[in-house]
Enzyme design. Structure first.
Site, PDB file in Angstrom:
ATOM      1  CG  HIS A 104      50.724 121.115 105.357  1.00  0.00           C
ATOM      2  ND1 HIS A 104      51.002 120.895 106.686  1.00  0.00           N
ATOM      3  CD2 HIS A 104      51.417 122.228 105.017  1.00  0.00           C
ATOM      4  CE1 HIS A 104      51.811 121.830 107.126  1.00  0.00           C
ATOM      5  NE2 HIS A 104      52.084 122.657 106.136  1.00  0.00           N
ATOM      6  CG  ASP A 106      54.769 124.429 103.201  1.00  0.00           C
ATOM      7  OD1 ASP A 106      53.784 124.225 103.952  1.00  0.00           O
ATOM      8  OD2 ASP A 106      55.939 124.540 103.619  1.00  0.00           O
ATOM      9  CG  HIS A 259      55.707 120.081 106.678  1.00  0.00           C
ATOM     10  ND1 HIS A 259      55.612 120.303 105.326  1.00  0.00           N
ATOM     11  CD2 HIS A 259      55.348 121.255 107.270  1.00  0.00           C
ATOM     12  CE1 HIS A 259      55.217 121.545 105.102  1.00  0.00           C
ATOM     13  NE2 HIS A 259      55.038 122.139 106.271  1.00  0.00           N
ATOM     14  NE  ARG A 275      56.281 128.280 104.977  1.00  0.00           N
ATOM     15  CZ  ARG A 275      55.023 127.940 104.719  1.00  0.00           C
ATOM     16  NH1 ARG A 275      54.375 127.112 105.526  1.00  0.00           N
ATOM     17  NH2 ARG A 275      54.411 128.411 103.651  1.00  0.00           N
TER      18      ARG A 275
HETATM   19  C1  SIN Z   1      54.528 124.861 108.659  1.00  0.00           C
HETATM   20  O1  SIN Z   1      53.748 123.995 108.257  1.00  0.00           O
HETATM   21  O2  SIN Z   1      55.147 125.600 107.887  1.00  0.00           O
HETATM   22  C2  SIN Z   1      54.777 125.012 110.153  1.00  0.00           C
HETATM   23  C3  SIN Z   1      55.586 123.894 110.683  1.00  0.00           C
HETATM   24  C4  SIN Z   1      55.930 124.059 112.150  1.00  0.00           C
HETATM   25  O3  SIN Z   1      55.536 125.049 112.787  1.00  0.00           O
HETATM   26  O4  SIN Z   1      56.590 123.174 112.685  1.00  0.00           O
END
Ligand code: SIN
Length: 284
Positions: A104, A106, A259, A275
């Site tokens: 995805h 973000d 990611h 995050r």
């Molecule tokens: C996310 O998609 O923000 C999480 C990524 C992660 O936990 O590695």
């Protein structure tokens, strides 16, 4: 101190050193970091031993920060910090568990998706729990001209609920979005190819997590095209995979990467991350 950039792989990524993450950056350095972000897609800062206030202050130098729509996992004192975690306290999860365990980008489901995200590792299992990023410039560059022209005129529908209807459907820890959360995240249409506002490069802009169809096409037409694009954009040569050390901070560009958080670790071992999310513009 001068900024040093060391590439992490051919696919994507660079490690940045020579910056004091706890002090305000001067405008030239902010510009250099932004440029590196657009060029390499992901930036690694090591030894980022930042508390939430410092994490917010560092991130905020790259644009206004956004709070996640699933507000229960935002830190009460710092709502710009979204907690990604499998840690429980008194039986209650401290963060979003199973977050991002699908490809995805973000907030692609918002009219103005995120420019970039800064994920700071606080605790990590000894084995597993890596994150992967796909370089969506390369995904675009390696399509045929015919496909580039075809996709260049199309828009896709992005919807946060799609992840809940698919990846999270069987997980009691990720119940469906509330009516209020759904109301804040109605489906949006995004160009399938977007131009990065800083580098001018084109990137493929679809992702399995949130892209659920192509505008003007029934599912039986759009799904095979999307399935091809998802397979194509996750070719191993387009991927950088990061093995986290505690206090690694990754700043990735949501405009030219997607990611995936690997779920390949023992869930009884703590994986705890913070995050922040930098607001972006309407894609074009
Ligand atoms: C996310 O998609 O923000 C999480 C990524 C992660 O936990 O590695």
């Amino acid at each position: 101190m001068s900024l040093t950039i060391r590439r992490l792989s051919m696919a994507a990524g660079a490690e940045i050193s020579g910056i004091d993450l706890k002090r305000p950056l001067n405008a030239d350095v902010v510009q250099e970091v932004k440029q590196a972000l657009g060029t390499y897609g992901i930036l690694l800062f090591r030894n980022a031993d930042l508390n939430p206030a410092e994490h917010v202050a560092f991130s905020g130098q790259f644009g206004p920060l956004e709070s996640h729509v699933v507000g229960e996992f935002n830190l009460p004192d710092h709502p710009e910090v979204f907690v990604v975690s499998n840690v429980r306290e008194n039986g209650k999860l401290k963060g979003a568990v199973y977050a991002g365990q699908y490809w995805h980008s973000d907030l692609s489901y918002m009219k103005k998706p995120s420019l970039g995200s800064l994920l700071l590792c606080h605790e990590m299992p000894e084995i597993g729990g890596d994150t992967m990023w796909a370089n969506m410039y390369l995904a675009y560059d390696t399509l045929s001209d015919t496909m580039k022209n075809f996709l260049g005129c199309l828009k896709a529908v992005h919807d946060y609920s799609h992840a809940y209807d698919t990846y999270f459907a069987h997980l009691k820890e990720r119940p469906p979005l509330t009516p209020e959360q759904r109301a804040k995240t109605p489906p949006v249409e995004q160009p399938m190819i977007r131009t990065h506002p800083e580098t001018g490069r084109k990137a493929l802009y679809v992702n399995p997590g949130f892209t659920k169809g192509i505008v003007g096409m029934p599912k039986e037409e759009s799904q095979p095209i999307l399935d091809f694009l998802f397979r194509h954009s996750t070719r191993p040569e387009f991927i950088y995979r990061h093995r986290w050390d505690v206090h690694d901070m990754m700043f990735w560009d949501n405009r030219c990467t997607m990611h995936y958080a690997l779920a390949d670790y023992d869930f009884s071992v703590r994986r705890h991350m913070h995050r922040t999310t930098v607001a972006g513009d309407v894609p074009y």
